[in-house]
Structure formats: structure tokens, C-alpha cells
Scaffold this active site. Structure first.
Site, PDB file in Angstrom:
ATOM      1  N   ASP A 161      -3.220   0.693 -12.158  1.00  0.00           N
ATOM      2  CA  ASP A 161      -2.083   1.593 -11.980  1.00  0.00           C
ATOM      3  C   ASP A 161      -0.931   0.941 -11.243  1.00  0.00           C
ATOM      4  OD1 ASP A 161      -2.950   1.776  -9.384  1.00  0.00           O
ATOM      5  OD2 ASP A 161      -4.092   3.616  -9.749  1.00  0.00           O
TER       6      ASP A 161
ATOM      7  N   LYS B  21       2.801   5.191 -14.285  1.00  0.00           N
ATOM      8  CA  LYS B  21       3.977   5.776 -14.941  1.00  0.00           C
ATOM      9  C   LYS B  21       5.043   4.712 -15.054  1.00  0.00           C
ATOM     10  CE  LYS B  21       3.271  10.495 -13.337  1.00  0.00           C
ATOM     11  NZ  LYS B  21       2.214  10.286 -12.322  1.00  0.00           N
TER      12      LYS B  21
ATOM     13  N   MET C 104       2.014   8.934   0.693  1.00  0.00           N
ATOM     14  CA  MET C 104       2.728   9.758  -0.299  1.00  0.00           C
ATOM     15  C   MET C 104       3.711  10.717   0.369  1.00  0.00           C
ATOM     16  SD  MET C 104      -0.249  10.603  -3.048  1.00  0.00           S
ATOM     17  CE  MET C 104      -1.503  11.247  -1.965  1.00  0.00           C
TER      18      MET C 104
HETATM   19  N1  SAH Z   1      -5.561   4.244  -2.525  1.00  0.00           N
HETATM   20  C1  SAH Z   1      -4.288   3.863  -1.969  1.00  0.00           C
HETATM   21  C2  SAH Z   1      -3.378   5.050  -1.747  1.00  0.00           C
HETATM   22  C3  SAH Z   1      -3.025   5.792  -3.005  1.00  0.00           C
HETATM   23  S1  SAH Z   1      -1.921   7.104  -2.759  1.00  0.00           S
HETATM   24  C4  SAH Z   1      -4.522   3.064  -0.681  1.00  0.00           C
HETATM   25  O1  SAH Z   1      -5.633   3.027  -0.180  1.00  0.00           O
HETATM   26  O2  SAH Z   1      -3.586   2.439  -0.209  1.00  0.00           O
HETATM   27  C5  SAH Z   1      -0.360   6.336  -3.015  1.00  0.00           C
HETATM   28  C6  SAH Z   1       0.374   6.147  -1.715  1.00  0.00           C
HETATM   29  O3  SAH Z   1      -0.165   5.039  -1.033  1.00  0.00           O
HETATM   30  C7  SAH Z   1       1.820   5.828  -1.861  1.00  0.00           C
HETATM   31  O4  SAH Z   1       2.605   6.980  -2.093  1.00  0.00           O
HETATM   32  C8  SAH Z   1       2.124   5.224  -0.517  1.00  0.00           C
HETATM   33  O5  SAH Z   1       2.242   6.216   0.466  1.00  0.00           O
HETATM   34  C9  SAH Z   1       0.844   4.460  -0.235  1.00  0.00           C
HETATM   35  N2  SAH Z   1       0.935   3.030  -0.571  1.00  0.00           N
HETATM   36  C10 SAH Z   1       0.174   2.353  -1.442  1.00  0.00           C
HETATM   37  N3  SAH Z   1       0.493   1.049  -1.437  1.00  0.00           N
HETATM   38  C11 SAH Z   1       1.470   0.906  -0.519  1.00  0.00           C
HETATM   39  C12 SAH Z   1       2.212  -0.200  -0.027  1.00  0.00           C
HETATM   40  N4  SAH Z   1       2.020  -1.442  -0.496  1.00  0.00           N
HETATM   41  N5  SAH Z   1       3.129   0.012   0.943  1.00  0.00           N
HETATM   42  C13 SAH Z   1       3.350   1.238   1.421  1.00  0.00           C
HETATM   43  N6  SAH Z   1       2.684   2.329   0.988  1.00  0.00           N
HETATM   44  C14 SAH Z   1       1.748   2.168   0.033  1.00  0.00           C
END
Ligand code: SAH
Length: 515
Positions: A49, A71, A186
Site C-alpha cells: 500500500d 489509492k 492519521m
Molecule cells: N501501520 C502503520 C500505520 C498505518 S495508519 C504504522 O505502524 O506506522 C496510517 C498513518 O500512519 C498515517 O496517516 C500516519 O499518521 C502514520 N504514518 C505512517 N507512516 C508514516 C511516516 N513515514 N511518517 C509519518 N506518519 C506515518
């Protein structure tokens, strides 16, 4: 040869598929687990994704089926149900399916639902945790999520719920009362409502807050403020998703601990045009200095047109006085065949070995063979000079292992000196036509600050792609021959390495940016 044939047969005959729900880490390819890398290297199907760094897809086998399930404008968007169904279908078809999810698969990524779907369908699965952005993005912004004396708990919460609707699953009053460090994933676009809700619930107005966007990548951006002004600051800075928000006193530690964003090449997007296989060393050195590296391979190494002829020359290598290698690829192609024909390195006989350039010499040494001649300058002309200095090559038999269509200066010059030269075409460079990591699209959409060329063929092949040249993009070349090709093709060379190797190129780029 027989082993590899039988293993590939056994994989293709296997019928029981398995699905791996794998955390791809927060973005920096160095933060992928060993298990994830191993699985990517063996995957038959990869469904990834938008938050996975696509660069790690370059580790996948060439024939892997790669499906983007995020998306993207103008492309079909999968619903969660469709993704679940796809995972089950591909696994049932007997394939090794990798579901790659940003960060950790079970932290706010709907990984739980995917695992449940797999369990319900009774297909075999495995979960590979990953480093979540919830701790990694703060760490790369210089913010430890805990500090003895400051806090004794950390909360992760989703900002996706709408606090204005009154039906939010998040109890903001409880969050405020709990204190400690709170990391929001998020919902960065709902920051205004969320911070207002926190203040309404009695949060102190000067509680430090940091927002970290694209954490751990070369595009990382951080802004800080307080719970009362962060929403306005985010709006002013046009700060967008994906980002995490950190609430808590630990945010103030950033002023001393901001290690990542203060590195010398931070914020510079640098293009690496080497082959996928060779890009690694240059990319990781640039990344370690903070650059946002875009690997855009323009060429790929393929076996020579006449592999049989090459194999025959390799077989007779012991009959030569000298074997000359002009590139690491030539060394690899040569010994790849050599050790298929022989199981003993001594079969090389009394042939001496010459290698042009330190990387070529290193590849020879990797096979535990001595390099007898290594010209100080890393260009073909130098090797002729060196042979002349050593008393010439009159009547000596020389095998030259090289690329098809290489510059023909070397064999002619050696022949002019009286040598009997056979050219062994070890490999062929062909234009790279695939774009599995989406790097070409990113380059076209977002541009770059600097492009690196490590050989004439990278210049030729890059320009042949006819991608739009970003305004102000600078050119860095590994040495005079590459620079000459660049100039012939109308480019201005801004940086030229003094030492014509990867560390030399990196040093020149550093110097160029005054670092
Ligand atoms: N499973 C993922 C989170 C998925 S939800 C994890 O453990 O990181 C998606 C959210 O993760 C995004 O909206 C953002 O808030 C955060 N996110 C994921 N990668 C990121 C990154 N490199 N930098 C900042 N926020 C990130």
C-alpha cells in the site's frame, strides 16, 4: 547448476500457498526487518500500500507479481473487502503472497481484519511485525517517546475519528487526564477539532506538540508548537498527511536531539542511475548523509548475446598470460561461468590478472584471487601505460573480459604493443524498461536536485528515456570520461569526482553542497 534447477522445480510444483502479513517499516529501507527482506526476496505475489516505501520492491524476484492496493489518481482503488478477497484468492492458488503494510501491520493499518479474513478462509498465514511510524517518526525527529522522569506511559491513538460528531471512540477527557506521551496517527487534517477538544477537556495550553510528516524518509518534515497553536501552524505550513502528531513534554527534547534533519545532505533529492544491483553502495552512502535518494536505474545487466562463445573463452582462460577485467560486472560474469565449469580456483592456471578500478579489483579479491596489476588511474588508457612500464606485452596472450559494445581503445592499443588479444564479451548492458518502484513517475512529478552518473552508459541511457529535465537539477559525474559523454550530450557538469569511485563521488557531492 543441478541444485538450482531442482530447487526452482520444487518451488514451482508446490501447491500449498501461504500469506505473510508483513510490516514494511516506516519508510527508511534500513528499518525493514531481516525477515521482511528475506520474504520480499522470495515472494511470488506482493500486495503493497501507499505507505510502504516502494524502493524495497526492488528486492523482489523479477517475475514476482506486484500489485498496488493503495489509492492513486487514475487507478483502480481496492476496497478493504476486495483486498481481503485478493489475499485469500492468491494464497489459495498456491502462491507465496506477501501483504506489505507500512509500519507495523497491526498498528492502525486494518491488518487485524486481513488476518481475520485469512483465518476465516482457513489459509496458512504468518505475521511479521514491523517498526511502526508511531515510534520511528518521533525518533527521527529527535523525540524519544519516553524519558525517565518525564513520563511513564505512551498512548497511540487514531485521529481518524471525528471528535465533532460526539460519537468518537476516543475519550479525550481520559486522554488529557492520563498525560504522558500521546502519539496520534492519521487524521492530521482534523487537528483543529482534536486540539480544541483537548483544550476543552482541560489540557494545558502550552503542552508541546510536534508533527512529523513522511518520517524516516528523505522527505521528512517536522513542525513544532503547542496544543493551542499547532493547528494554525500546520495550516500556515500547508502540512499534510501522512504525518503523526506527538503530544507531551518529550517534544522539547528535540532541540538537542534533532540528529536526522541536521545531516549534511538532508532535503536534497539525489538521483542514482546505476543498475538496480549496483545502486546499493552509492544510495546508502548518500542516504546516510541525509539525502532523499531516488534510484532510477537506466540500464540492466544481461548475459552476452553469444553466451556459448564466452563460456568457451572462460574454459580456456588458463591458456592466457593475462586476464584483464574492466568492470565488476565482467568479473562476476566471468566467475559465474568459471565456477560452473570448474570446482577449483586453481584451474585458472598461471594466468595473471589485471583489474581496472578499485571496485573491479575488489570483486576479483572477493573470489580469493590476487590482482597482479591495478592501474593507479581508473581508466582504460592507464592500463596500457602500466603494461608498457612493466616491459610490454610483446607476444603475450591476453584475454579481455568486457561488455559488448565497450570502447575499443584497449584491445587495439594492446595489439599495437604486440599482444595477442582475445575479447570475451561477458555481458551486455540493456536499457532498464521496468519501473517497479515508481521512481520514474516520482522523478517526473516531483523533480530532483542532483543526478549522479557513474559511467557513460548511464548518461546515454538516462537521456534516452527522455524524461523531463527538472529545472535547476545539477549533474554529478564520476570522472572525466563520463563527464565528456555528458557534455557531448549537451549537459552541464556541475560536480566531477576527483577520485573516480563511489566514495570519491560522494565526497565531491558533499563538498559541492558545502557540507
Ligand atoms: N501501520 C502503520 C500505520 C498505518 S495508519 C504504522 O505502524 O506506522 C496510517 C498513518 O500512519 C498515517 O496517516 C500516519 O499518521 C502514520 N504514518 C505512517 N507512516 C508514516 C511516516 N513515514 N511518517 C509519518 N506518519 C506515518
Amino acid at each position: 547448476m543441478s541444485t538450482s534447477l531442482s530447487t526452482s522445480l520444487s518451488t514451482s510444483l508446490s501447491t500449498s500457498g501461504k500469506c505473510f502479513l508483513v510490516g514494511a517499516g516506516p519508510g527508511d529501507p534500513g528499518l525493514v526487518t531481516l525477515r521482511a527482506r528475506e520474504l520480499i526476496e522470495q515472494a511470488e505475489v506482493i500486495i503493497y500500500d501507499a505507505l510502504c516505501n516502494p524502493e524495497i520492491l526492488a528486492w523482489a524476484p523479477e517475475n514476482a507479481e506486484i500489485i498496488f492496493a493503495g489509492k492513486r489518481a487514475g487507478e483502480h482503488t481496492f476496497s478493504q473487502e476486495e483486498i481481503n478477497a485478493l489475499l485469500v484468492e492468491k494464497t489459495r492458488a498456491g502462491r507465496k503472497v506477501l501483504r506489505l503494510k507500512g509500519g507495523d501491520p497491526f498498528v492502525f493499518g486494518r491488518g487485524a481484519e486481513e488476518a481475520e479474513a485469512l483465518a476465516a478462509a482457513d489459509v496458512e498465514f504468518e505475521i511479521v511485525p514491523g517498526i511502526t511510524s508511531a515510534i520511528a517518526a518521533p525518533a527521527y525527529a529527535g523525540i524519544p517517546v519516553t524519558r525517565r522522569g518525564d513520563n511513564s506511559h505512551v498512548t497511540f491513538f487514531t485521529g481518524h475519528e471525528d471528535p465533532g460528531k460526539g460519537e468518537s471512540a476516543i475519550d479525550f477527557a481520559a486522554l488529557v487526564k492520563l498525560g504522558g506521551t500521546q502519539v496520534m496517527l492519521m487524521g492530521i487534517e482534523r487537528l483543529e477539532a482534536i486540539t480544541r477538544e483537548m483544550l476543552d477537556c482541560g489540557e494545558r495550553a502550552d503542552l508541546p506538540v510536534a508533527l512529523v510528516r513522511w518520517g524516516t524518509t528523505g522527505q521528512q518534515r517536522t513542525i513544532t508548537g503547542t496544543v493551542s497553536d499547532i493547528a494554525r501552524r500546520a495550516r500556515d505550513a500547508e502540512f499534510e498527511a501522512p504525518a503523526i502528531a506527538v503530544f507531551g513534554n518529550v517534544v522539547s527534547l528535540r532541540k538537542n536531539l534533532n540528529w536526522f534533519e541536521s545531516r549534511p545532505l538532508f532535503g536534497k533529492r539525489i538521483v542514482v542511475t546505476r543498475t538496480r544491483k549496483q545502486a546499493g553502495a552509492l544510495s546508502s552512502e548518500l542516504r546516510a548523509l541525509g539525502a532523499d535518494v531516488l534510484e532510477l536505474p537506466t540500464i540492466r545487466i544481461e548475459p552476452p548475446t553469444d553466451l556459448r562463445e564466452f563460456a568457451e573463452l572462460v574454459q580456456d582462460a588458463h591458456g592466457y598470460d593475462w586476464i584483464i577485467f574492466t568492470s565488476p560486472n565482467g568479473v562476476e560474469a566471468f566467475f559465474d561461468i568459471f565456477f560452473k565449469l570448474y570446482d577449483d580456483a586453481r584451474e585458472i592456471g598461471a594466468a595473471k590478472i589485471a583489474a581496472i578500478g578499485p571496485a573491479t579489483a575488489q570483486r576479483v579479491k572477493d573470489f580469493h584471487l590476487h590482482v597482479d596489476l591495478q592501474p593507479l588511474e581508473f581508466v582504460a588508457e592507464a592500463i596500457v601505460k602500466e603494461f608498457a612500464a612493466q616491459g610490454g606485452v610483446e607476444n603475450l596472450r591476453i584475454l579481455l573480459a568486457r561488455a559488448e559494445k565497450a570502447r575499443d581503445l584497449l584491445p587495439r592499443a594492446l595489439a599495437d604493443m604486440g599482444a595477442i588479444v582475445d575479447e570475451a564479451f561477458a555481458y551486455r548492458t540493456v536499457p532498464e524498461t521496468r519501473d517497479v518502484t515508481g521512481a520514474r513517475r516520482r522523478f517526473s512529478d516531483e523533480g530532483a536536485d542532483l543526478i549522479t552518473f557513474t559511467s557513460s552508459s548511464t548518461v546515454e541511457n538516462f537521456l534516452d528515456l527522455r524524461l523531463p529535465w527538472p529545472a535547476h537539477m545539477k549533474v554529478a559525474s564520476i570522472g572525466p570520461i563520463t563527464s565528456a559523454t555528458a557534455r557531448e550530450r549537451g549537459l552541464h557538469v556541475d560536480v566531477e569526482a576527483k577520485r573516480h569511485d563511489i566514495p570519491g563521488l560522494v565526497a565531491a557531492i558533499r563538498q559541492f553542497y558545502g557540507a
